[in-house]
Design a protein around this motif. Structure first.
Motif, mmCIF file in Angstrom:
data_model
loop_
_atom_site.group_PDB
_atom_site.id
_atom_site.type_symbol
_atom_site.label_atom_id
_atom_site.label_comp_id
_atom_site.label_asym_id
_atom_site.label_seq_id
_atom_site.Cartn_x
_atom_site.Cartn_y
_atom_site.Cartn_z
ATOM 1 N N ALA A 251 91.314 87.582 73.436
ATOM 2 C CA ALA A 251 91.080 86.026 72.558
ATOM 3 C C ALA A 251 89.900 85.359 73.468
ATOM 4 C CB ALA A 251 92.392 85.243 72.643
ATOM 5 N N GLY A 252 90.016 85.752 74.876
ATOM 6 C CA GLY A 252 89.050 84.776 75.906
ATOM 7 C C GLY A 252 87.779 85.562 75.775
ATOM 8 N N ILE A 253 87.765 86.854 75.511
ATOM 9 C CA ILE A 253 86.324 87.426 75.285
ATOM 10 C C ILE A 253 85.737 86.901 73.894
ATOM 11 C CG2 ILE A 253 85.083 89.600 74.816
ATOM 12 C CD1 ILE A 253 87.182 90.978 76.486
ATOM 13 N N GLU A 254 86.509 86.790 73.015
ATOM 14 C CA GLU A 254 85.908 86.295 71.530
ATOM 15 C C GLU A 254 85.472 84.924 71.810
ATOM 16 O OE1 GLU A 254 87.447 84.987 67.199
ATOM 17 O OE2 GLU A 254 88.993 85.160 68.782
ATOM 18 N N ALA A 255 86.221 83.959 72.563
ATOM 19 C CA ALA A 255 85.870 82.622 72.621
ATOM 20 C C ALA A 255 84.672 82.464 73.595
ATOM 21 C CB ALA A 255 86.960 81.778 73.435
ATOM 22 N N PHE A 256 84.463 83.468 74.593
ATOM 23 C CA PHE A 256 83.344 83.527 75.565
ATOM 24 C C PHE A 256 82.202 83.920 74.657
ATOM 25 C CE2 PHE A 256 80.409 85.174 78.639
ATOM 26 C CZ PHE A 256 80.488 84.315 79.482
ATOM 27 N N GLY A 257 82.337 85.027 73.744
ATOM 28 C CA GLY A 257 81.236 85.350 72.933
ATOM 29 C C GLY A 257 80.592 84.218 71.999
#
Length: 426
Positions: A251-257
């Protein structure tokens, strides 16, 4: 698998002995009378009976025996005749036993063969074979790990082949789809791993663990990118299990992207709190959080917004290196908060290289070494920044450091600064 069949054969042999031994024994007795002509034997016995009766009648007429003796002797002859007939009939029945033994032998062979075929078709021999192969693989893999060697991937491929064959016969075995998915992940076949995880989800739609692992497989399959299907699985997993570490990281990777850096910091901060900042994954996430914070500021974000987005207590401090301090760029810097009075164990700790100085460091509750001692457990703290000579967190003579305190852990100022310029005395 061989042991299973050896045991089955041994049990069959024991059972056959219990049945065939009596038949063989009585069959041997039958051979001794097989040449007897039953009808002739009976006729001869009847003839002899009549001769004996005639003799008794002669003795009775001559007065040698009386009527009572005659009746008693006649009765004994009749009983002897009946006993002989019974014995002859029994011998005749034993002769017929030959057909029964042969029939039983044929039935036994057919039963054994039928049992074998039915077990191969309907039994669990394939499951036993998979279990044995799995145990052997675990043993050999552990032995490789102990000698510092990577396990042979051929073992995993052999397991994959066995599981695939089993699923062709019984495609509804959920545990085999799950095991197959993880095996595919082990050999980096992320496309097939994704398909296997989706098969599991068709049969178990509420497993947060499977959702998260399926999303990870999609992420790796697509070149470390979160597609909409993977994102949907991640958020479904977090609804079922809010502390699922894998789902939080994705979820953090998605938000960062999506350049939603505050959300990325929130998800990753939660993950670090669960795993610990000193774990290998935790260190990488702390670096990711710092990078997200830097990009957030670069895009016009403010410290107040960042502080409001963080969970729990946090203290931000700018760390600088004094100009007269001579240290190498690859030496480690440890920045930590500890109780102003009391135990000196760090309540939150971060580390990085000298080459990254000057640097703004944010210490949070998630960076605690234990859940029982965090920034939330004390009111006043001391902040310490130290360059280690040997790469360890414990202070030693020759290290360079700086400190400030006491600091209110619940309402720390936003402009805190530490300058590393004092050398630890011997």
């Amino acid at each position: 698998m061989v042991a299973l069949w050896v045991g089955a054969v041994a049990l069959f042999v024991i059972a056959a002995l219990f049945i065939f031994w009596p038949l063989w024994r009585y069959g041997a007795q039958k051979n001794n009378i097989s040449v007897i002509d039953v009808d002739a034997r009976l006729a001869e016995n009847v003839r002899l009976f009549h001769e004996h009766i005639a003799e008794l009648e002669t003795h009775l007429a001559a007065g040698r025996i009386d009527a009572e003796q005659f009746a008693q002797l006649k009765l004994e002859q009749e009983r002897a005749l009946l006993d002989d007939e019974a014995n002859i009939r029994a011998a005749q029945q034993t002769r017929r036993l030959n057909v029964g033994v042969a029939t039983f032998a044929v039935v036994a062979v057919v039963a054994v063969l039928s049992t074998y075929v039915l077990y191969r078709e309907l039994g669990s021999s394939a499951d036993v074979e998979i279990r044995i192969a799995q145990l052997e693989k675990q043993y050999l893999d552990n032995r490789d790990y102990q000698i510092g060697k990577d396990p042979d991937p051929a073992r995993t491929r052999e397991m994959i082949s066995l599981i695939e064959e089993r699923l062709e016969d019984n495609p509804d075995q959920l545990q085999y789809w799950f095991l197959l998915a993880r095996m595919y992940m082990d050999v980096s076949d992320f496309g097939k791993a994704t398909n296997a995880y989706l098969q599991v989800l068709e049969r178990d739609k509420e497993s947060a663990m499977v959702m998260a692992e399926a999303a990870q497989a999609m992420f790796l399959r697509d070149g470390s990118k979160i597609n909409p299907a993977a994102a949907d699985l991640v958020h479904k997993a977090l609804k079922v299990e809010p502390d699922n570490i894998m789902a939080l990281g994705l979820a953090g990777i998605e938000a960062f992207g999506k350049q939603n850096y505050l959300e990325a910091i929130k998800y990753w901060g939660r993950t670090v709190k669960l795993t610990g900042a000193d774990s290998p994954g935790g260190q990488a996430l702390v670096a990711g959080i710092e990078r997200a914070a830097g990009l957030f500021f670069a895009n016009g974000g403010t410290q107040e917004q960042l502080d409001a987005a963080r969970d729990g207590r946090h203290i931000a401090v700018n760390v600088l290196l004094a100009s007269d301090v001579k240290v190498g760029p690859d030496q480690l810097v440890f920045v930590y908060a500890r109780a102003w009075q009391g135990a000196k164990m760090p309540l939150a700790i971060a580390r990085f290289k000298v080459s990254e100085l000057p640097k703004r460091v944010v210490l949070t509750e998630s960076m605690a070494m234990t859940d029982s001692m965090t920034l939330a457990t004390v009111d006043k703290v001391e902040l310490v920044a130290r360059v280690s000579q040997d790469g360890t967190a414990t202070a030693k003579a020759g290290d360079w450091q700086g400190s400030i305190g006491p600091i209110d852990s619940a309402a720390a100022p936003a402009d805190l600064q530490i300058t590393i310029g004092e050398q630890v005395a011997p």
